[in-house]
Design an enzyme around this catalytic site. Sequence first.
Site, short mmCIF file in Angstrom:
data_model
loop_
_atom_site.label_atom_id
_atom_site.label_comp_id
_atom_site.label_asym_id
_atom_site.label_seq_id
_atom_site.Cartn_x
_atom_site.Cartn_y
_atom_site.Cartn_z
N MET A 79 -12.08 1.34 -4.84
CA MET A 79 -12.05 2.73 -5.04
C MET A 79 -13.35 3.35 -4.60
O MET A 79 -14.27 2.96 -6.24
CB MET A 79 -12.21 1.72 -7.01
CG MET A 79 -11.04 1.52 -7.09
SD MET A 79 -10.36 0.77 -8.96
CE MET A 79 -10.72 -0.82 -8.40
N GLY B 277 -3.53 4.95 3.50
CA GLY B 277 -3.58 3.94 4.37
C GLY B 277 -1.79 3.24 4.37
O GLY B 277 -1.17 3.13 3.40
N ASP C 48 2.55 1.51 -11.38
CA ASP C 48 1.05 2.15 -11.37
C ASP C 48 1.90 4.01 -10.85
O ASP C 48 2.74 3.61 -9.86
CB ASP C 48 0.61 1.23 -10.94
CG ASP C 48 -0.39 0.17 -10.56
OD1 ASP C 48 -0.40 0.09 -11.95
OD2 ASP C 48 -0.89 -0.48 -10.26
N PRO D 183 0.64 -1.30 0.01
CA PRO D 183 0.30 -0.27 -0.14
C PRO D 183 1.09 1.55 -0.02
O PRO D 183 0.07 2.20 -0.07
CB PRO D 183 -1.01 0.63 1.25
CG PRO D 183 0.64 -0.53 2.34
CD PRO D 183 1.13 -1.55 1.24
N GLY E 275 0.45 -1.53 -6.78
CA GLY E 275 0.02 -1.45 -5.51
C GLY E 275 -1.04 -2.64 -5.15
O GLY E 275 -1.53 -2.79 -5.80
N GLY E 276 -0.40 -2.86 -3.78
CA GLY E 276 -1.69 -3.70 -3.00
C GLY E 276 -1.03 -4.84 -3.25
O GLY E 276 0.64 -5.35 -3.64
N ASP E 277 -2.03 -6.00 -3.98
CA ASP E 277 -1.57 -7.18 -4.85
C ASP E 277 -2.10 -7.18 -5.95
O ASP E 277 -2.83 -6.86 -6.25
CB ASP E 277 -2.07 -8.37 -3.61
CG ASP E 277 -2.35 -9.69 -3.69
OD1 ASP E 277 -1.22 -10.54 -3.73
OD2 ASP E 277 -2.86 -10.00 -4.53
N THR F 1 -2.78 -6.57 0.61
CA THR F 1 -2.92 -5.48 0.02
C THR F 1 -4.53 -4.86 0.57
O THR F 1 -3.62 -3.94 2.04
CB THR F 1 -4.50 -6.74 -0.79
OG1 THR F 1 -5.57 -6.10 -1.43
CG2 THR F 1 -5.59 -6.75 0.79
N ALA F 2 -4.70 -2.92 -0.02
CA ALA F 2 -5.08 -2.28 0.59
C ALA F 2 -5.74 -2.70 1.95
O ALA F 2 -5.56 -1.78 2.80
CB ALA F 2 -5.77 -0.80 -0.18
N LYS G 158 -3.15 3.81 -14.30
CA LYS G 158 -4.16 5.07 -14.31
C LYS G 158 -4.22 5.34 -13.29
O LYS G 158 -5.02 5.29 -11.93
CB LYS G 158 -5.44 3.94 -15.27
CG LYS G 158 -4.60 3.11 -15.92
CD LYS G 158 -5.61 2.26 -16.51
CE LYS G 158 -5.51 0.96 -15.09
NZ LYS G 158 -4.42 -0.33 -15.68
N1 SAH Z 1 -4.51 -4.02 -6.26
C1 SAH Z 1 -4.43 -3.35 -5.32
C2 SAH Z 1 -5.73 -2.10 -4.95
C3 SAH Z 1 -5.78 -1.51 -6.84
S1 SAH Z 1 -7.53 -0.89 -6.66
C4 SAH Z 1 -4.90 -3.65 -4.48
O1 SAH Z 1 -4.72 -4.92 -3.59
O2 SAH Z 1 -4.78 -2.66 -2.93
C5 SAH Z 1 -7.36 1.07 -6.33
C6 SAH Z 1 -8.13 0.99 -5.24
O3 SAH Z 1 -7.10 0.86 -3.87
C7 SAH Z 1 -7.39 2.41 -3.78
O4 SAH Z 1 -9.03 3.29 -4.77
C8 SAH Z 1 -7.52 2.61 -2.62
O5 SAH Z 1 -9.67 1.73 -2.63
C9 SAH Z 1 -6.98 1.79 -2.28
N2 SAH Z 1 -6.27 1.70 -2.30
C10 SAH Z 1 -4.72 1.46 -2.64
N3 SAH Z 1 -3.67 1.50 -1.49
C11 SAH Z 1 -3.94 2.87 -0.97
C12 SAH Z 1 -3.68 3.26 0.13
N4 SAH Z 1 -2.64 3.28 0.28
N5 SAH Z 1 -4.87 3.84 1.01
C13 SAH Z 1 -5.82 3.61 1.53
N6 SAH Z 1 -6.52 2.54 0.32
C14 SAH Z 1 -5.82 1.68 -1.18
#
Ligand code: SAH
Length: 483
Positions: free
Chosen positions: A391, A420, A256, A233, A309-311, A339-340, A278
């Site tokens: 999102m 976060g 990303d 995140p 980002g995230g997973d 993941t977030a 994006k």
């Molecule tokens: N693959 C990512 C998600 C991508 S969709 C994952 O696994 O986290 C993008 C959404 O993820 C954002 O709109 C938000 O809702 C969330 N997100 C990603 N990083 C974040 C962060 N640091 N803090 C809060 N929300 C986050």
Amino acid sequence: MAPSSPSPPLYPLFADLRGRLALVVGGGAVAKRKAQALLEAGARVRVGAIRLEPELARWAEAGRIEHREGAFDPAWLDDAWLAIAATDDAAVNRAVAAAGEARRVWVNVVDDAESSAFQVPARVERGPVQIAISSGGGAPMLARHLRETLEAQFDDSLGALAELLSRERERIRARFPDIARRRRFFERLLGGRIPALLRQRRPRRAQQEFDALLARDARPDNAGSVVLVGAGPGDPGLLTLRGLRALNEADVILHDHLASDEVLRLARRDAERIDVGKRAGGGGVPQHRIHALMIEHARAGKRVVRLKGGDPFVFGRGGEELQALRAQGIAYEVVPGVTAALACAAYAGIPLTHRKLAQSLRLVTAHHKDSLDEVDWRSLTQERQTLAVYMGVAMLETLQSQLIAHGRAADTPFALIENGSRAEQRVVVGPLSELAERARIHGVASPALLIVGEVAALAGELHWYGEAPLTILPHAPLLEEAA
Ligand code: SAH
């Protein structure tokens, strides 16, 4: 004895102790560890001590070690190649060192570099590969710290790789008697697919690849590959070790906008970076173009990291990207990320499940109107279920009204976590009926993750990162925040 300063560097060596006698003086926990390491190296071990701790006593009984009972006797050193003094009595340890010196037996005194003729390095082990670290004896904690750093850098496939190479050593020599060609072969092998296959625990495929490589002549090897890496995140500490390694090996990084700068800073300096982020509301690189870029660079023989980002497999379109690569026969790997939902919950002090408050967790996306039209709202409104909505910033109004309309209580707690795990993290909390209003008052923007459910109330009590959750009272004037 250690020579006085400025001392020349120690002479490193890896000793073959198989069948050789080594003496350990001392019968406690440290002596046991030393005896064990010597046994692992194949030494015959003699332990001299007044008393043995229980495990050493069992080993003596079973004949794994030889026990000499009583106070230190220089005769214990008879036939020994080396000795380790590991008693808690400094005078005894020094006596062992002196007796060893007189008989030319190498003695190490635990935690006493001054009295030691040799030192045992901190080490990183991967099968037959060993990396030994010495601080010259003066700063063992530093050596230990370096060891931890190095532990993170090498995965266990290194052991399998060393085994493969020593098994195949003769064949390689016979195939490439010329040293220059042999070196090129090794470069191709080490820079190619074989280490990755071993990492994926596919030894048979690695062997096939090896055989094919050996059969081929020293032509340049052009097989590029793609690693989908979850960047987590934002907090770089949440990147996985495997993700870090992939970033260190990358030639090209397609990232990303959610992959944070701090994470990108960990990547190989000379890797080419391409921002394909994006952004919500358009802009950025379209998905088919991302596929084309990955394929193009991999075809050119590059090691590509697709950093997300995230997973990569949670609302990350990782599946589509793999399908595109698969269709083109391009090799790939996936490294998961935090993941977030998991990260935001952890960094806001919200347990996603809780014995009393939540038995299940749903990950939902509220990307746009259409994705919400298809939602089975009833299934999202069960009590004691935690919703983690990705999102959702633009859709808070709809989320709030639909959840309540389909039966979720208006006072169900929510927490909205913006940025976060990052330095700018903010958490807004309140009852579901005030979700959109509070988000508007605080100007919450993407990226933010919404958590709806009984557990969200725990943020007030369990928060630990950044500022306390913003808990404004309903209809309070703008900007007034009661902590
Ligand atoms: N693959 C990512 C998600 C991508 S969709 C994952 O696994 O986290 C993008 C959404 O993820 C954002 O709109 C938000 O809702 C969330 N997100 C990603 N990083 C974040 C962060 N640091 N803090 C809060 N929300 C986050």
